[in-house]
Design a protein around this motif. Sequence first.
Motif, mmCIF file in Angstrom:
data_model
loop_
_atom_site.group_PDB
_atom_site.id
_atom_site.type_symbol
_atom_site.label_atom_id
_atom_site.label_comp_id
_atom_site.label_asym_id
_atom_site.label_seq_id
_atom_site.Cartn_x
_atom_site.Cartn_y
_atom_site.Cartn_z
ATOM 1 N N ALA A 57 0.825 -1.199 0.000
ATOM 2 C CA ALA A 57 0.000 0.000 0.000
ATOM 3 C C ALA A 57 0.868 1.261 0.000
ATOM 4 C CB ALA A 57 -0.934 -0.004 1.209
ATOM 5 N N GLY A 58 1.897 1.257 0.823
ATOM 6 C CA GLY A 58 2.800 2.404 0.861
ATOM 7 C C GLY A 58 3.516 2.620 -0.460
ATOM 8 N N LYS A 84 -8.702 -4.645 2.868
ATOM 9 C CA LYS A 84 -9.848 -3.742 2.983
ATOM 10 C C LYS A 84 -9.418 -2.320 3.345
ATOM 11 C CE LYS A 84 -13.777 -2.884 6.090
ATOM 12 N NZ LYS A 84 -14.551 -3.423 7.245
ATOM 13 N N LEU A 85 -8.628 -2.171 4.411
ATOM 14 C CA LEU A 85 -8.340 -0.845 4.961
ATOM 15 C C LEU A 85 -7.130 -0.171 4.329
ATOM 16 C CD1 LEU A 85 -9.060 -1.508 8.742
ATOM 17 C CD2 LEU A 85 -10.568 -0.515 7.008
ATOM 18 N N ASP A 90 -8.658 3.114 0.029
ATOM 19 C CA ASP A 90 -8.072 4.271 -0.641
ATOM 20 C C ASP A 90 -7.862 4.048 -2.134
ATOM 21 O OD1 ASP A 90 -8.075 5.593 1.744
ATOM 22 O OD2 ASP A 90 -5.980 5.179 2.215
ATOM 23 N N GLN A 91 -8.455 2.981 -2.668
ATOM 24 C CA GLN A 91 -8.450 2.707 -4.103
ATOM 25 C C GLN A 91 -7.035 2.711 -4.681
ATOM 26 O OE1 GLN A 91 -11.766 4.562 -6.352
ATOM 27 N NE2 GLN A 91 -12.343 5.562 -4.437
ATOM 28 N N LEU A 92 -6.164 1.963 -4.041
ATOM 29 C CA LEU A 92 -4.777 1.882 -4.487
ATOM 30 C C LEU A 92 -4.608 0.748 -5.502
ATOM 31 C CD1 LEU A 92 -2.977 2.404 -1.055
ATOM 32 C CD2 LEU A 92 -3.357 4.092 -2.872
ATOM 33 N N PRO A 93 -3.755 0.923 -6.500
ATOM 34 C CA PRO A 93 -3.592 -0.066 -7.569
ATOM 35 C C PRO A 93 -2.647 -1.203 -7.183
ATOM 36 C CG PRO A 93 -2.218 1.826 -8.046
ATOM 37 C CD PRO A 93 -2.977 2.167 -6.783
ATOM 38 N N PRO A 125 -15.544 -3.273 -1.044
ATOM 39 C CA PRO A 125 -15.672 -2.280 -2.119
ATOM 40 C C PRO A 125 -14.321 -1.992 -2.779
ATOM 41 C CG PRO A 125 -16.810 -1.561 -0.127
ATOM 42 C CD PRO A 125 -15.983 -2.747 0.257
ATOM 43 N N ASN A 126 -14.382 -1.578 -4.035
ATOM 44 C CA ASN A 126 -13.193 -1.154 -4.791
ATOM 45 C C ASN A 126 -12.184 -2.280 -5.007
ATOM 46 O OD1 ASN A 126 -14.246 1.501 -4.638
ATOM 47 N ND2 ASN A 126 -13.196 1.851 -2.693
#
Length: 305
Positions: A57-58, A84-85, A90-93, A125-126
Motif C-alpha cells: 500500500a505504501g 480492505k483498509l 483508498d483505491q490503491l492499484p 468495495p473497490n
Amino acid sequence: MRAAFSDALVRIAKADPNVLLLTGDHGYALFDDFRKECPAQYINAGIAEQNMVGMAAGLARVGFRPFVYGLAAFIPVRVVEQIKLDVAHDQLPVIFIGDGAGFVYSHLGTSHQSTEDIACTRAIPNLAIYSPADRFEVTTCMELAYHSKAAVYLRMGKSDRGDVHSVVPQARLGSLLEAKSGTSGGITFIATGSLVRTAIDMAVANYPDAAVWSAPFIKPIDSQQVISICKQSRVVVVLEEHSVLGGLGSAISEVASEFAPVRILRVGVNDRFSHCCGTYEYLLKEHGLDRSAIELKIHDFLAAN
C-alpha cells in the motif's frame, strides 16, 4: 497456468520499472525468470503477509505498481483486513495473486486449502476479483489487471486441467467468455477456474447442445450478459472449486433472482471443511466435485425439477 502468469509478469515488469513483485516467502522456482530479468523489482517480504500488504500500500501511494503474491489461503484470506483498509479503502492499484486456490494443496490440509477466498473478498468495495480458467485467460487477466490501475484479486487454481481456449481471448472486464457454443432453451453451464474444463468435457459427452461459459471475472460481472444467458436457458448449472456460499453461484443467483428467474444448480464445496488429506483428485471426490459426482447431481436436479 503458473508459467503464463510468470511470463506475463516478467513482460509487464520489463516494460514498467515501477512494477514490483512482493512475495511472502513463496514461489522461488516460479520467479526464477523474474529475479533474473528484473532483480531490482523483486522483494521477499518473508512470512509476514499482513506487513507485506501494508508495504504494498505504501509503495502504491508513491507511484509503484505492486503485485503481491502468496498462496490463496494467505493472500487474501489471512490479510482480508489489510486489503480492505490499507488498499481498497483508498483505491490503491495493488494486484493480489492468490495461487493454489481450492484444493490444490490437498496434502497440507485445511490450513492450505482455500475455498472461501472469493466470499471473503467479494463484499470489499473497490476490489475486483478475477478467476482465470487456463493459461490464456491468465494472460488476459494479467493485462487487464495491470491496465485497470485498480485493486485486484487474481485467483489461480489447479494449473493442469487442460486449455479452455486455443488463443488468448479478447475480453472486456466483467464479461463471460463462450467456451463451447450451444443452442438456447436447454441447459447452460457457467463455470470458473479449474471446473471450466470439466464443464466442457461433461457438456460434450452428455449435453452436446449445451453452451458453456467461462467466468474469468467474478467481480465485476456483466449483469446484462448474465441476464441474457439465463433468459435463453431452461436450467443453468454453475460450477466452481469454491464454497457454494458467496462465490460465483451466489453472484449468478443474485442477478437471476432479480431480473431473469431460472432454475439454477450451484455446484461447489458445501459448508464444511475437508475431513481427510490426500491427493487433489481425492479431495475433489470427497467434496463431490469429481466429474461423476457432478453428473449425478445434474441428473438428480433435472429429475426433481
